[in-house]
Write a protein that holds these residues in place. Structure first.
Motif, PDB file in Angstrom:
ATOM      1  N   TRP A  50       4.216  34.599 -29.895  1.00 15.07           N
ATOM      2  CA  TRP A  50       3.358  34.996 -28.413  1.00 15.07           C
ATOM      3  C   TRP A  50       3.407  33.820 -27.981  1.00 15.07           C
ATOM      4  N   LEU A  51       2.772  32.789 -28.671  1.00 13.27           N
ATOM      5  CA  LEU A  51       2.165  31.425 -27.960  1.00 13.27           C
ATOM      6  C   LEU A  51       3.947  30.464 -27.649  1.00 13.27           C
ATOM      7  N   LEU A  52       5.098  30.424 -28.558  1.00 14.20           N
ATOM      8  CA  LEU A  52       5.868  30.043 -28.368  1.00 14.20           C
ATOM      9  C   LEU A  52       6.592  30.902 -26.885  1.00 14.20           C
ATOM     10  N   ALA A  53       6.557  32.380 -26.711  1.00 13.77           N
ATOM     11  CA  ALA A  53       7.451  32.863 -25.537  1.00 13.77           C
ATOM     12  C   ALA A  53       6.678  32.286 -24.785  1.00 13.77           C
ATOM     13  N   LYS A  54       5.053  31.814 -24.317  1.00 16.05           N
ATOM     14  CA  LYS A  54       4.127  31.901 -23.249  1.00 16.05           C
ATOM     15  C   LYS A  54       4.982  30.416 -22.701  1.00 16.05           C
ATOM     16  N   LEU A  55       4.852  29.594 -23.980  1.00 14.52           N
ATOM     17  CA  LEU A  55       5.257  27.612 -23.659  1.00 14.52           C
ATOM     18  C   LEU A  55       7.165  27.837 -23.630  1.00 14.52           C
ATOM     19  N   GLY A  56       7.931  29.159 -24.107  1.00 14.16           N
ATOM     20  CA  GLY A  56       9.233  29.213 -23.206  1.00 14.16           C
ATOM     21  C   GLY A  56       9.356  28.054 -24.532  1.00 14.16           C
ATOM     22  N   VAL A  57       9.067  28.811 -25.741  1.00 10.21           N
ATOM     23  CA  VAL A  57      10.032  27.698 -26.577  1.00 10.21           C
ATOM     24  C   VAL A  57      11.163  29.152 -27.594  1.00 10.21           C
ATOM     25  N   PHE A  58      12.234  28.479 -27.669  1.00 15.44           N
ATOM     26  CA  PHE A  58      12.883  29.060 -28.365  1.00 15.44           C
ATOM     27  C   PHE A  58      13.549  28.831 -29.970  1.00 15.44           C
ATOM     28  N   VAL A  59      13.000  29.049 -31.288  1.00 14.59           N
ATOM     29  CA  VAL A  59      13.368  27.681 -32.363  1.00 14.59           C
ATOM     30  C   VAL A  59      14.526  28.967 -32.817  1.00 14.59           C
ATOM     31  N   GLY A  60      14.956  29.740 -32.762  1.00 13.26           N
ATOM     32  CA  GLY A  60      16.719  30.522 -33.340  1.00 13.26           C
ATOM     33  C   GLY A  60      15.786  31.311 -33.591  1.00 13.26           C
ATOM     34  N   GLY A  61      16.787  32.321 -34.032  1.00  9.93           N
ATOM     35  CA  GLY A  61      16.995  33.767 -34.315  1.00  9.93           C
ATOM     36  C   GLY A  61      16.345  34.302 -36.250  1.00  9.93           C
ATOM     37  N   GLY A  62      16.950  34.978 -36.425  1.00 12.76           N
ATOM     38  CA  GLY A  62      17.093  35.171 -37.889  1.00 12.76           C
ATOM     39  C   GLY A  62      15.525  34.686 -38.585  1.00 12.76           C
ATOM     40  N   LEU A  63      16.341  34.679 -40.167  1.00 16.70           N
ATOM     41  CA  LEU A  63      15.169  34.338 -40.911  1.00 16.70           C
ATOM     42  C   LEU A  63      14.185  32.775 -40.224  1.00 16.70           C
ATOM     43  N   ILE A  64      15.318  31.917 -40.762  1.00 12.43           N
ATOM     44  CA  ILE A  64      14.562  30.429 -40.729  1.00 12.43           C
ATOM     45  C   ILE A  64      13.759  30.512 -39.120  1.00 12.43           C
ATOM     46  N   GLY A  65      14.756  31.215 -37.557  1.00 16.64           N
ATOM     47  CA  GLY A  65      13.661  31.462 -36.588  1.00 16.64           C
ATOM     48  C   GLY A  65      12.006  32.067 -36.383  1.00 16.64           C
ATOM     49  N   THR A  66      12.546  32.979 -37.698  1.00 14.83           N
ATOM     50  CA  THR A  66      11.198  33.844 -38.106  1.00 14.83           C
ATOM     51  C   THR A  66      10.230  32.566 -38.907  1.00 14.83           C
ATOM     52  N   LEU A  67      10.175  32.008 -39.179  1.00 17.51           N
ATOM     53  CA  LEU A  67      10.149  31.354 -40.641  1.00 17.51           C
ATOM     54  C   LEU A  67       9.174  30.230 -40.246  1.00 17.51           C
ATOM     55  N   VAL A  68       9.940  29.972 -39.277  1.00 15.62           N
ATOM     56  CA  VAL A  68       9.529  28.964 -38.465  1.00 15.62           C
ATOM     57  C   VAL A  68       7.963  29.464 -37.508  1.00 15.62           C
ATOM     58  N   GLY A  69       9.004  30.061 -36.593  1.00 13.33           N
ATOM     59  CA  GLY A  69       7.857  30.442 -35.646  1.00 13.33           C
ATOM     60  C   GLY A  69       6.452  31.072 -36.381  1.00 13.33           C
ATOM     61  N   ALA A  70       6.556  31.700 -37.509  1.00 12.92           N
ATOM     62  CA  ALA A  70       5.269  32.169 -38.484  1.00 12.92           C
ATOM     63  C   ALA A  70       4.440  30.750 -38.970  1.00 12.92           C
ATOM     64  N   THR A  71       4.888  29.583 -40.010  1.00 12.34           N
ATOM     65  CA  THR A  71       4.918  28.510 -39.361  1.00 12.34           C
ATOM     66  C   THR A  71       3.545  28.113 -38.806  1.00 12.34           C
ATOM     67  N   ILE A  72       4.063  28.116 -37.561  1.00  7.88           N
ATOM     68  CA  ILE A  72       3.604  27.100 -36.444  1.00  7.88           C
ATOM     69  C   ILE A  72       2.547  28.132 -36.160  1.00  7.88           C
ATOM     70  N   GLY A  73       2.429  29.395 -35.740  1.00  5.33           N
ATOM     71  CA  GLY A  73       1.322  30.362 -35.563  1.00  5.33           C
ATOM     72  C   GLY A  73       0.008  30.068 -37.056  1.00  5.33           C
ATOM     73  N   ALA A  74       0.838  30.058 -38.206  1.00  7.20           N
ATOM     74  CA  ALA A  74      -0.547  29.919 -39.055  1.00  7.20           C
ATOM     75  C   ALA A  74      -0.710  28.816 -39.275  1.00  7.20           C
ATOM     76  N   ILE A  75      -0.109  27.428 -39.024  1.00  9.17           N
ATOM     77  CA  ILE A  75      -0.710  26.001 -38.415  1.00  9.17           C
ATOM     78  C   ILE A  75      -2.028  25.864 -37.560  1.00  9.17           C
ATOM     79  N   VAL A  76      -1.341  26.838 -36.373  1.00  9.23           N
ATOM     80  CA  VAL A  76      -2.476  26.974 -35.061  1.00  9.23           C
ATOM     81  C   VAL A  76      -3.636  27.798 -36.174  1.00  9.23           C
ATOM     82  N   LEU A  77      -3.205  28.476 -36.920  1.00 11.78           N
ATOM     83  CA  LEU A  77      -4.510  29.593 -36.765  1.00 11.78           C
ATOM     84  C   LEU A  77      -5.183  29.030 -37.817  1.00 11.78           C
ATOM     85  N   LEU A  78      -4.932  28.582 -39.164  1.00 14.29           N
ATOM     86  CA  LEU A  78      -5.305  27.387 -39.556  1.00 14.29           C
ATOM     87  C   LEU A  78      -6.553  26.136 -39.039  1.00 14.29           C
TER      88      LEU A  78
END
Length: 87
Positions: A50-78
């Motif tokens: 959600w956050l990356l979409a709002k900021l207009g940032v695309f981290v890539g697709g597939g497993l790596i993109g999902t992992l990067v986006g999830a990690t960024i979100g988890a950092i924000v949540l922590l």
């Protein structure tokens, strides 16, 4: 874009666990244990997407993109959890 689209439940748990673990390393002192980190990683994936979409940032697709986006979100949540734990 949906986080974890097309992944099975085991892949979601694995990606969430890795994302939560990585976030725990980046944000030292806010780790919540293995189960807590998996939960933070899964919730963080939704926050990160959600956050990356709002900021207009695309981290890539597939497993790596999902992992990067999830990690960024988890950092924000922590970081947010850490604010409330200190009060």
């Amino acid at each position: 874009m949906e986080p974890f689209a097309g992944y099975g439940i085991l892949a979601v748990l694995l990606i969430g666990g890795v994302a939560g673990w990585l976030a725990g390393i980046v944000v030292r002192g806010y780790g919540l244990g293995i189960i807590g980190n998996i939960i933070v990683g899964i919730i963080g994936a939704f926050i990160g997407t959600w956050l990356l979409a709002k900021l207009g940032v695309f981290v890539g697709g597939g497993l790596i993109g999902t992992l990067v986006g999830a990690t960024i979100g988890a950092i924000v949540l922590l970081l947010i959890i850490g604010l409330f734990r200190r009060v």
